[in-house]
Write a protein that holds these residues in place. Structure first.
Motif, PDB file in Angstrom:
ATOM      1  N   VAL A 260       0.834  -1.208   0.000  1.00 10.04           N
ATOM      2  CA  VAL A 260       0.000   0.000   0.000  1.00 10.04           C
ATOM      3  C   VAL A 260       0.867   1.256   0.000  1.00 10.04           C
ATOM      4  CG1 VAL A 260      -1.855   1.270   1.154  1.00 10.04           C
ATOM      5  CG2 VAL A 260      -1.747  -1.231   1.363  1.00 10.04           C
ATOM      6  N   ASN A 261       0.650   2.129  -0.978  1.00  8.83           N
ATOM      7  CA  ASN A 261       1.193   3.483  -0.925  1.00  8.83           C
ATOM      8  C   ASN A 261       0.272   4.423  -1.694  1.00  8.83           C
ATOM      9  OD1 ASN A 261       1.803   3.170  -3.636  1.00  8.83           O
ATOM     10  ND2 ASN A 261       3.988   3.550  -3.422  1.00  8.83           N
ATOM     11  N   GLU A 262       0.603   5.713  -1.726  1.00  9.54           N
ATOM     12  CA  GLU A 262      -0.290   6.665  -2.391  1.00  9.54           C
ATOM     13  C   GLU A 262       0.222   7.124  -3.752  1.00  9.54           C
ATOM     14  OE1 GLU A 262      -0.680  10.802  -1.293  1.00  9.54           O
ATOM     15  OE2 GLU A 262       0.811  10.549   0.293  1.00  9.54           O
ATOM     16  N   ALA A 263       1.428   6.751  -4.134  1.00  7.43           N
ATOM     17  CA  ALA A 263       1.955   7.135  -5.444  1.00  7.43           C
ATOM     18  C   ALA A 263       1.175   6.432  -6.549  1.00  7.43           C
ATOM     19  CB  ALA A 263       3.435   6.778  -5.534  1.00  7.43           C
ATOM     20  N   ALA A 264       1.212   7.006  -7.740  1.00  2.00           N
ATOM     21  CA  ALA A 264       0.538   6.385  -8.880  1.00  2.00           C
ATOM     22  C   ALA A 264       1.029   4.948  -9.052  1.00  2.00           C
ATOM     23  CB  ALA A 264       0.792   7.198 -10.141  1.00  2.00           C
ATOM     24  N   LYS A 265       0.117   4.058  -9.389  1.00  2.00           N
ATOM     25  CA  LYS A 265       0.428   2.630  -9.407  1.00  2.00           C
ATOM     26  C   LYS A 265       1.425   2.251 -10.500  1.00  2.00           C
ATOM     27  CE  LYS A 265      -1.890  -1.882  -9.357  1.00  2.00           C
ATOM     28  NZ  LYS A 265      -3.203  -2.561  -9.367  1.00  2.00           N
ATOM     29  N   THR A 266       1.227   2.745 -11.712  1.00  2.00           N
ATOM     30  CA  THR A 266       2.081   2.345 -12.831  1.00  2.00           C
ATOM     31  C   THR A 266       3.510   2.850 -12.636  1.00  2.00           C
ATOM     32  OG1 THR A 266       0.195   2.379 -14.353  1.00  2.00           O
ATOM     33  CG2 THR A 266       2.398   2.478 -15.324  1.00  2.00           C
ATOM     34  N   GLY A 267       4.455   1.927 -12.637  1.00  2.00           N
ATOM     35  CA  GLY A 267       5.859   2.304 -12.457  1.00  2.00           C
ATOM     36  C   GLY A 267       6.219   2.664 -11.036  1.00  2.00           C
ATOM     37  N   GLY A 268       5.308   2.423 -10.091  1.00  2.00           N
ATOM     38  CA  GLY A 268       5.547   2.798  -8.703  1.00  2.00           C
ATOM     39  C   GLY A 268       6.460   1.835  -7.964  1.00  2.00           C
ATOM     40  N   TYR A 269       6.871   2.249  -6.763  1.00  2.00           N
ATOM     41  CA  TYR A 269       7.844   1.460  -5.997  1.00  2.00           C
ATOM     42  C   TYR A 269       7.259   0.151  -5.474  1.00  2.00           C
ATOM     43  CZ  TYR A 269      11.792   0.412  -2.997  1.00  2.00           C
ATOM     44  OH  TYR A 269      12.879  -0.197  -2.405  1.00  2.00           O
ATOM     45  N   LEU A 270       5.939   0.068  -5.386  1.00  2.00           N
ATOM     46  CA  LEU A 270       5.340  -1.180  -4.914  1.00  2.00           C
ATOM     47  C   LEU A 270       5.700  -2.345  -5.833  1.00  2.00           C
ATOM     48  CD1 LEU A 270       1.754  -0.127  -3.767  1.00  2.00           C
ATOM     49  CD2 LEU A 270       3.885  -0.194  -2.455  1.00  2.00           C
ATOM     50  N   GLY A 271       5.857  -2.072  -7.110  1.00  2.00           N
ATOM     51  CA  GLY A 271       6.259  -3.117  -8.048  1.00  2.00           C
ATOM     52  C   GLY A 271       7.633  -3.662  -7.723  1.00  2.00           C
ATOM     53  N   GLU A 272       8.524  -2.807  -7.244  1.00  2.00           N
ATOM     54  CA  GLU A 272       9.868  -3.243  -6.854  1.00  2.00           C
ATOM     55  C   GLU A 272       9.801  -4.174  -5.647  1.00  2.00           C
ATOM     56  OE1 GLU A 272      13.921  -3.782  -6.773  1.00  2.00           O
ATOM     57  OE2 GLU A 272      12.685  -2.882  -8.340  1.00  2.00           O
ATOM     58  N   ILE A 273       8.980  -3.806  -4.655  1.00  2.00           N
ATOM     59  CA  ILE A 273       8.845  -4.659  -3.475  1.00  2.00           C
ATOM     60  C   ILE A 273       8.255  -6.013  -3.858  1.00  2.00           C
ATOM     61  CG2 ILE A 273       7.778  -4.899  -1.204  1.00  2.00           C
ATOM     62  CD1 ILE A 273       7.768  -1.864  -0.970  1.00  2.00           C
ATOM     63  N   ALA A 274       7.268  -5.995  -4.742  1.00  2.00           N
ATOM     64  CA  ALA A 274       6.664  -7.250  -5.204  1.00  2.00           C
ATOM     65  C   ALA A 274       7.703  -8.131  -5.879  1.00  2.00           C
ATOM     66  CB  ALA A 274       5.507  -6.960  -6.160  1.00  2.00           C
ATOM     67  N   SER A 275       8.580  -7.524  -6.668  1.00  2.00           N
ATOM     68  CA  SER A 275       9.634  -8.279  -7.353  1.00  2.00           C
ATOM     69  C   SER A 275      10.619  -8.889  -6.369  1.00  2.00           C
ATOM     70  CB  SER A 275      10.371  -7.375  -8.345  1.00  2.00           C
ATOM     71  OG  SER A 275       9.513  -6.965  -9.381  1.00  2.00           O
ATOM     72  N   VAL A 276      10.949  -8.137  -5.327  1.00  2.00           N
ATOM     73  CA  VAL A 276      11.859  -8.654  -4.298  1.00  2.00           C
ATOM     74  C   VAL A 276      11.302  -9.953  -3.703  1.00  2.00           C
ATOM     75  CG1 VAL A 276      12.703  -8.230  -1.941  1.00  2.00           C
ATOM     76  CG2 VAL A 276      12.926  -6.453  -3.686  1.00  2.00           C
ATOM     77  N   VAL A 277      10.007  -9.975  -3.453  1.00  2.00           N
ATOM     78  CA  VAL A 277       9.376 -11.157  -2.855  1.00  2.00           C
ATOM     79  C   VAL A 277       9.298 -12.310  -3.853  1.00  2.00           C
ATOM     80  CG1 VAL A 277       7.227 -12.059  -1.872  1.00  2.00           C
ATOM     81  CG2 VAL A 277       8.083  -9.808  -1.176  1.00  2.00           C
ATOM     82  N   THR A 278       8.866 -12.028  -5.082  1.00  2.00           N
ATOM     83  CA  THR A 278       8.697 -13.112  -6.057  1.00  2.00           C
ATOM     84  C   THR A 278      10.024 -13.692  -6.520  1.00  2.00           C
ATOM     85  OG1 THR A 278       8.559 -11.488  -7.871  1.00  2.00           O
ATOM     86  CG2 THR A 278       6.491 -12.230  -6.893  1.00  2.00           C
ATOM     87  N   GLU A 279      11.103 -12.920  -6.407  1.00  2.00           N
ATOM     88  CA  GLU A 279      12.423 -13.418  -6.809  1.00  2.00           C
ATOM     89  C   GLU A 279      13.151 -14.112  -5.656  1.00  2.00           C
ATOM     90  OE1 GLU A 279      13.218  -9.994 -10.258  1.00  2.00           O
ATOM     91  OE2 GLU A 279      14.400  -9.986  -8.405  1.00  2.00           O
ATOM     92  N   SER A 280      12.504 -14.185  -4.493  1.00  2.00           N
ATOM     93  CA  SER A 280      13.140 -14.808  -3.324  1.00  2.00           C
ATOM     94  C   SER A 280      12.443 -16.124  -2.990  1.00  2.00           C
ATOM     95  CB  SER A 280      13.037 -13.862  -2.118  1.00  2.00           C
ATOM     96  OG  SER A 280      11.697 -13.835  -1.634  1.00  2.00           O
ATOM     97  N   GLU A 281      12.949 -16.769  -1.947  1.00  2.00           N
ATOM     98  CA  GLU A 281      12.355 -18.028  -1.511  1.00  2.00           C
ATOM     99  C   GLU A 281      10.951 -17.819  -0.942  1.00  2.00           C
ATOM    100  OE1 GLU A 281      14.901 -16.514   1.977  1.00  2.00           O
ATOM    101  OE2 GLU A 281      14.942 -16.513  -0.213  1.00  2.00           O
ATOM    102  N   ALA A 282      10.602 -16.562  -0.635  1.00  2.00           N
ATOM    103  CA  ALA A 282       9.273 -16.278  -0.099  1.00  2.00           C
ATOM    104  C   ALA A 282       8.167 -16.571  -1.106  1.00  2.00           C
ATOM    105  CB  ALA A 282       9.190 -14.815   0.348  1.00  2.00           C
ATOM    106  N   PHE A 283       8.515 -16.583  -2.388  1.00  2.00           N
ATOM    107  CA  PHE A 283       7.509 -16.849  -3.425  1.00  2.00           C
ATOM    108  C   PHE A 283       6.797 -18.179  -3.189  1.00  2.00           C
ATOM    109  CE2 PHE A 283       6.319 -18.655  -7.579  1.00  2.00           C
ATOM    110  CZ  PHE A 283       5.419 -17.690  -7.999  1.00  2.00           C
ATOM    111  N   ASP A 284       7.540 -19.187  -2.774  1.00  2.00           N
ATOM    112  CA  ASP A 284       6.968 -20.520  -2.557  1.00  2.00           C
ATOM    113  C   ASP A 284       6.039 -20.569  -1.346  1.00  2.00           C
ATOM    114  OD1 ASP A 284       8.290 -21.618  -4.739  1.00  2.00           O
ATOM    115  OD2 ASP A 284      10.098 -22.021  -3.568  1.00  2.00           O
ATOM    116  N   TYR A 285       6.071 -19.523  -0.521  1.00  2.00           N
ATOM    117  CA  TYR A 285       5.231 -19.486   0.673  1.00  2.00           C
ATOM    118  C   TYR A 285       3.912 -18.749   0.425  1.00  2.00           C
ATOM    119  CZ  TYR A 285       9.247 -21.060   3.460  1.00  2.00           C
ATOM    120  OH  TYR A 285      10.292 -21.782   3.979  1.00  2.00           O
TER     121      TYR A 285
END
Length: 327
Positions: A260-285
């Protein structure tokens, strides 16, 4: 601990560091006699004088260029950009000079400067004075990006930013200025850049948020706890460097993630955080898809009701929690 507003916590951090180090000074539009556009520096001109609390011309390009030059020659400038939107005018000095010099000179040049940027919507300031542009700066190697969401974090992180030998973009959400909270009075109180904090313990779903949305998310977590829903609220506090380990460990514990943040969704930093999770072992959880709740991809409206509608509401956050839990 002392109860103080977010705004006073920022001022306290600046004053303590200026008393501690004579190389620290504040510069910006109306920061002196007037006390800053949002009153953050009221009284500092009287204490430190015109040489260390400097009113500048209305030219962000000149202000940030001068700050970068001062930093390279041994000073530690704090720059207040009146509205985060105006960093657009200073991008060359910040992105092509301040962020690059330490690399280009093999580490011999240090650029210890802080760019304080009041950002975000919620004040009726409309499209050119209400943007959340932190993702831009996160994309530039050489810059550190800090977004405190509480008065305590504002003080501790700003002191750390001032002492850092790299340029730091310090994002202050304008609607948080009047928010009160406990702040350590210890002048040595520092929050290291890159250390996140769990603001609310939980086991059912992780919500990562920062800045203005953080109090909103914490309120939702407390309310839904009464319904038997256990939400873990993770505040990264600094976006660069990011406390990836804390986020990953939380997701592994809960199996669900809402951002959750207030910046515009497209190209926003939330996408970076999502990538950090999906590229880690947390994805399997993960037991359900990651949900991003961000601002709409529109300029911030002037109309108060439309302005509110642009950023995530408490109701939308609750709905996202229910959706990810299949409630």
């Amino acid at each position: 601990m002392k109860e103080m507003t977010y705004k006073d916590a920022v001022k306290t951090a600046m004053c303590e560091e200026m008393r501690r180090d004579e190389n620290v000074f504040l510069m910006g539009e109306d920061v002196g006699i007037y006390g800053g556009a949002f009153g953050v520096s009221v009284g500092m001109f009287e204490e430190f004088g015109k040489d260390r609390v400097r009113d500048t011309p209305i030219s962000e390009a000149a202000i940030v260029g001068a700050a970068a030059g001062a930093a390279v020659t041994g000073m530690r400038p704090i720059v207040e950009i009146m509205f985060m939107d105006f960093t657009t005018i200073a991008m060359d000095s910040l992105v092509n000079q301040a962020a690059k010099m330490r690399y280009m000179f093999g580490g011999k040049a240090k650029v210890p400067m802080v760019l304080r940027c009041p950002g975000g919507s919620g004040t009726g300031a409309a499209a050119q004075h209400s943007q959340s542009l932190e993702a831009w700066f996160c994309h530039v190697p050489g810059l550190k990006v800090v977004v405190p969401g509480t008065p305590k974090d504002a003080k501790g992180l700003l002191k750390a930013a001032i002492r850092d030998n790299n340029p730091v973009v310090f994002v202050e959400q304008k609607t948080l200025y009047k928010v009160k909270g406990p702040v350590p009075e210890d002048e040595d109180f520092i929050i290291p850049l890159g250390e996140g904090e769990i603001k609310h313990e939980g086991k059912d779903v992780t919500i990562v948020s920062y800045g203005r949305m953080l109090p909103r998310v914490i309120k939702v977590a407390e309310e839904m706890e009464k319904e038997g829903v256990s939400i873990e609220v993770v505040d990264p506090r600094t976006l660069v460097p990011l406390d990836k380990e804390m986020i990953i460990n939380s997701v592994k514990k809960t199996g669900r993630l809402i951002l959750v943040n207030e910046a515009a969704k497209t190209g926003g930093y939330l996408g970076e955080i999502a990538s950090v999770v999906t590229e880690s072992e947390a994805f399997d959880y993960l037991d359900s898809p990651i949900i991003r709740l961000a601002g709409l991809d529109v300029p911030i409206p002037y109309n108060p009701e439309l302005e509110k509608a642009v950023v995530p509401s408490e109701e939308q956050i609750k709905s996202a929690v229910n959706k990810t839990l299949n409630r």
